[in-house]
Write a protein that holds these residues in place. Structure first.
Motif, PDB file in Angstrom:
ATOM      1  N   SER A 154     149.749 -27.091  21.668  1.00 27.97           N
ATOM      2  CA  SER A 154     149.241 -26.740  20.349  1.00 27.97           C
ATOM      3  C   SER A 154     147.800 -26.239  20.442  1.00 27.97           C
ATOM      4  O   SER A 154     147.418 -25.282  19.762  1.00 27.97           O
ATOM      5  CB  SER A 154     149.325 -27.955  19.426  1.00 27.97           C
ATOM      6  OG  SER A 154     148.815 -27.650  18.147  1.00 27.97           O
ATOM      7  N   SER A 157     146.474 -24.772  22.983  1.00 25.42           N
ATOM      8  CA  SER A 157     146.523 -23.436  23.593  1.00 25.42           C
ATOM      9  C   SER A 157     146.838 -22.384  22.539  1.00 25.42           C
ATOM     10  O   SER A 157     146.236 -21.281  22.534  1.00 25.42           O
ATOM     11  CB  SER A 157     147.563 -23.411  24.719  1.00 25.42           C
ATOM     12  OG  SER A 157     147.210 -24.341  25.744  1.00 25.42           O
ATOM     13  N   ARG A 158     147.730 -22.695  21.636  1.00 24.79           N
ATOM     14  CA  ARG A 158     148.050 -21.742  20.570  1.00 24.79           C
ATOM     15  C   ARG A 158     146.856 -21.547  19.641  1.00 24.79           C
ATOM     16  O   ARG A 158     146.575 -20.430  19.181  1.00 24.79           O
ATOM     17  CB  ARG A 158     149.271 -22.207  19.783  1.00 24.79           C
ATOM     18  CG  ARG A 158     150.581 -22.045  20.557  1.00 24.79           C
ATOM     19  CD  ARG A 158     151.783 -22.256  19.633  1.00 24.79           C
ATOM     20  NE  ARG A 158     151.844 -23.631  19.131  1.00 24.79           N
ATOM     21  CZ  ARG A 158     152.462 -24.624  19.762  1.00 24.79           C
ATOM     22  NH1 ARG A 158     153.068 -24.384  20.926  1.00 24.79           N
ATOM     23  NH2 ARG A 158     152.484 -25.831  19.254  1.00 24.79           N
ATOM     24  N   GLU A 213     144.979 -17.989  18.966  1.00 27.56           N
ATOM     25  CA  GLU A 213     144.888 -17.385  17.637  1.00 27.56           C
ATOM     26  C   GLU A 213     143.453 -17.006  17.279  1.00 27.56           C
ATOM     27  O   GLU A 213     143.226 -16.065  16.513  1.00 27.56           O
ATOM     28  CB  GLU A 213     145.455 -18.351  16.590  1.00 27.56           C
ATOM     29  CG  GLU A 213     146.973 -18.510  16.696  1.00 27.56           C
ATOM     30  CD  GLU A 213     147.483 -19.529  15.692  1.00 27.56           C
ATOM     31  OE1 GLU A 213     146.631 -20.111  14.968  1.00 27.56           O
ATOM     32  OE2 GLU A 213     148.711 -19.754  15.633  1.00 27.56           O
TER      33      GLU A 213
END
Length: 237
Positions: free
Chosen positions: A196, A198-199, A203
Motif C-alpha cells: 500500500s 508503494s502505491r 501516486e
C-alpha cells in the motif's frame, strides 16, 4: 338382747365368714378394657399437650419475628406496602399486568386514600403530608438504590472483569500455535502495508509530500493491534 337383734348379728357374722365368689371372665374383660381406655386417654392428652406446646412455640417465634421487623421497619411503610400489594392484585384481576406501572399506580391510589383519610380526620396537613412523603421515600428506597446500582455497577463490573481477565492471561503462558498465528498475521499485514505504501509513493510521483491512503492507514492500525497483542504476551511473562 331380743331375738331379732340376735338373728341379725348371726346373719352378719355368717356373711362375713363366707368367701366372695371369684370374678367372672366378663368382669375381668371389662376391667382390662377400662384400663386400656384410660391409658389411651392419657396418651392422647399427652400428645395434645405436646402439640399445643409446639403450636405455642411456633406462635412465639412468629411474634418475635414480627416484633423484630416492627423495630427495624416503619409499621406505616409495612401498611402502605400491604395496600399497594392488595391494589396491585386487584389490578391484575382486571387485566393490568403486574410490574412497575401497576406498582406505582397502586402506590398513587394508596397515597390518595391515605391523604383523604388524614384530611377527613382534620390532621395538620403540612406535617401529615411530610410524614407521607417520608414513608413513601422509605418504601421506595430499595428501588432507588437499585436504579443507582444499575447505573454504576456495570462499568465497575466491566473494569473488574477486564482486570481479572488480564490477571488470568498473565498467569497462563502463551501457546506455540497462538504465537505462530500472530507471527503470520504480522508477516501478512506487513506485506500489505509495504504494497500500500508503494502505491502511495507511486501516486505522488516526484512530489516530496506523500499522503497516506485509507488502505495504508487501516493496514497500519491492524499491524499495530497485532503488535500490541504480541507485546502484552511479552509483558505478562
Amino acid at each position: 338382747m331380743d331375738l331379732s337383734a340376735s338373728i341379725a348379728l348371726a346373719a352378719s357374722f355368717i356373711i362375713f365368714l363366707t368367701p366372695l365368689p371369684p370374678a367372672t371372665a366378663g368382669g375381668v374383660t371389662v376391667l382390662e378394657d377400662a384400663k386400656s381406655t384410660f391409658s389411651e386417654i392419657r396418651v392422647a392428652i399427652n400428645e395434645i399437650r405436646e402439640t399445643a406446646g409446639g403450636v405455642w412455640r411456633f406462635l412465639e417465634s412468629i411474634s418475635s419475628a414480627v416484633r423484630t421487623i416492627a423495630r427495624l421497619v416503619d409499621p406505616r411503610a409495612l401498611a402502605l406496602l400491604f395496600f399497594v400489594l392488595l391494589f396491585s392484585a386487584g389490578f391484575a384481576a382486571i387485566g393490568i399486568p403486574r410490574g412497575r406501572q401497576s406498582f406505582f399506580l397502586s402506590l398513587a391510589l394508596a397515597d390518595a386514600l391515605w391523604f383523604v383519610w388524614g384530611k377527613s380526620m382534620d390532621e395538620e396537613m403540612p406535617s401529615y403530608a411530610l410524614s407521607m412523603a417520608l414513608v413513601n421515600l422509605y418504601l421506595l428506597s430499595p428501588y432507588l438504590l437499585y436504579l443507582l446500582l444499575r447505573r454504576s455497577v456495570p462499568p465497575a463490573a466491566g473494569r473488574a472483569l477486564a482486570a481479572l481477565r488480564r490477571r488470568w492471561t498473565a498467569r497462563k503462558p502463551a501457546e506455540r500455535g497462538y504465537i505462530r498465528r500472530i507471527a503470520r498475521d504480522i508477516d501478512d499485514e506487513s506485506l500489505r502495508l509495504i504494497a500500500s505504501l508503494s502505491r502511495d509513493l507511486a501516486e505522488t510521483g516526484k512530489e516530496e509530500a506523500v499522503t497516506l491512503s485509507g488502505e495504508s492507514k487501516g493496514s497500519i492500525t491492524r499491524l499495530r493491534d497485532t503488535l500490541d497483542r504480541l507485546y502484552r504476551i511479552g509483558s505478562e511473562e
